[in-house]
Write a protein that holds these residues in place. Structure first.
Motif, PDB file in Angstrom:
ATOM      1  N   VAL A  61       0.853  -1.205   0.000  1.00  0.00           N
ATOM      2  CA  VAL A  61       0.000   0.000   0.000  1.00  0.00           C
ATOM      3  C   VAL A  61       0.886   1.252   0.000  1.00  0.00           C
ATOM      4  O   VAL A  61       1.883   1.308   0.711  1.00  0.00           O
ATOM      5  CB  VAL A  61      -0.889   0.027   1.272  1.00  0.00           C
ATOM      6  CG1 VAL A  61      -1.656   1.341   1.370  1.00  0.00           C
ATOM      7  CG2 VAL A  61      -1.850  -1.152   1.296  1.00  0.00           C
ATOM      8  N   CYS A  75      -2.925   0.358  -4.018  1.00  0.00           N
ATOM      9  CA  CYS A  75      -2.793  -0.931  -3.353  1.00  0.00           C
ATOM     10  C   CYS A  75      -2.783  -1.991  -4.441  1.00  0.00           C
ATOM     11  O   CYS A  75      -3.429  -1.828  -5.479  1.00  0.00           O
ATOM     12  CB  CYS A  75      -3.946  -1.169  -2.385  1.00  0.00           C
ATOM     13  SG  CYS A  75      -3.899  -2.818  -1.629  1.00  0.00           S
ATOM     14  N   HIS A  88      -7.220  -2.211   2.709  1.00  0.00           N
ATOM     15  CA  HIS A  88      -5.788  -2.215   3.056  1.00  0.00           C
ATOM     16  C   HIS A  88      -5.268  -0.791   3.221  1.00  0.00           C
ATOM     17  O   HIS A  88      -4.441  -0.520   4.095  1.00  0.00           O
ATOM     18  CB  HIS A  88      -4.999  -2.983   1.984  1.00  0.00           C
ATOM     19  CG  HIS A  88      -5.627  -4.308   1.653  1.00  0.00           C
ATOM     20  ND1 HIS A  88      -6.151  -4.594   0.419  1.00  0.00           N
ATOM     21  CD2 HIS A  88      -5.880  -5.377   2.441  1.00  0.00           C
ATOM     22  CE1 HIS A  88      -6.678  -5.810   0.440  1.00  0.00           C
ATOM     23  NE2 HIS A  88      -6.533  -6.305   1.657  1.00  0.00           N
ATOM     24  N   CYS A  89      -5.778   0.112   2.369  1.00  0.00           N
ATOM     25  CA  CYS A  89      -5.433   1.533   2.527  1.00  0.00           C
ATOM     26  C   CYS A  89      -5.963   2.053   3.866  1.00  0.00           C
ATOM     27  O   CYS A  89      -5.264   2.783   4.576  1.00  0.00           O
ATOM     28  CB  CYS A  89      -6.039   2.359   1.391  1.00  0.00           C
ATOM     29  SG  CYS A  89      -5.293   2.069  -0.227  1.00  0.00           S
TER      30      CYS A  89
END
Ligand SMILES: [Zn+2]
Length: 171
Positions: A61, A75, A88-89
């Motif tokens: 990321v 990502c 994920h960010c």
């Protein structure tokens, strides 16, 4: 004057993240963060780079505050590849908010740490696949053999909630 964001903190409040990611990705990201499924490769006041270990893979990321005040993010996951601000960010942004980074912070290399996580994960998957093919009698022998070499863990297993719950059930 003074209105230009100076730090990711100015643009990544939890409300900003919710708005950027949408409710679903925000909540998954919060779970990854709570379970500490991330490592930073590096971070400072205006940029971060990290890895998040999802159920089966690790994703890289990047989040950066641009000079014009916009946020640039990426990502490697399927959602990230279509430029969504993914879970994920969110996870990395929340992790970043936990710390105090300033412009002088150095980037560290966390690739070794993430490959250790991956290795443990792969070993577990391989072991599970093997054990599922072994019949019950053989499995008991394998565990007893392991217990003989590792009495401390064998005691832990005897005392474990999991085992005692099962024994109560079968009585
Ligand atoms: Zn992602």
């Amino acid at each position: 004057m003074g209105s230009q964001p100076q730090s990711l903190r100015d643009v990544l409040s939890e409300n900003d993240l919710l708005w950027l990611a949408g409710e679903q990705a925000f909540h998954s990201g919060r779970e990854f963060h709570a379970a500490q499924k991330y490592v930073f490769n590096g971070a400072n006041a205006t940029a971060l780079q990290g890895f998040v270990t999802d159920i089966s893979s690790s994703y890289s990321v990047d989040i950066k505050l641009l000079a014009n005040g916009d946020i640039q993010y990426s990502c490697e996951c399927p959602a990230g590849r279509v430029e969504l601000f993914c879970s994920h960010c969110v996870c990395c942004a929340l992790a970043w908010l936990d710390e105090t980074f300033d412009a002088t912070d150095l980037w560290t290399d966390a690739r070794a740490a993430i490959s250790e996580i991956d290795e443990a994960h792969n070993l577990r998957s391989q072991l599970r696949a093997c054990l599922q093919q072994v019949d019950r009698y053989e499995l008991v022998e394998i565990i007893l053999d392991w217990a003989r070499r590792d009495p401390a863990h064998a005691h832990e297993l005897m005392d474990s909630q999991r085992l005692s719950r099962f024994l109560q059930h079968s009585n």
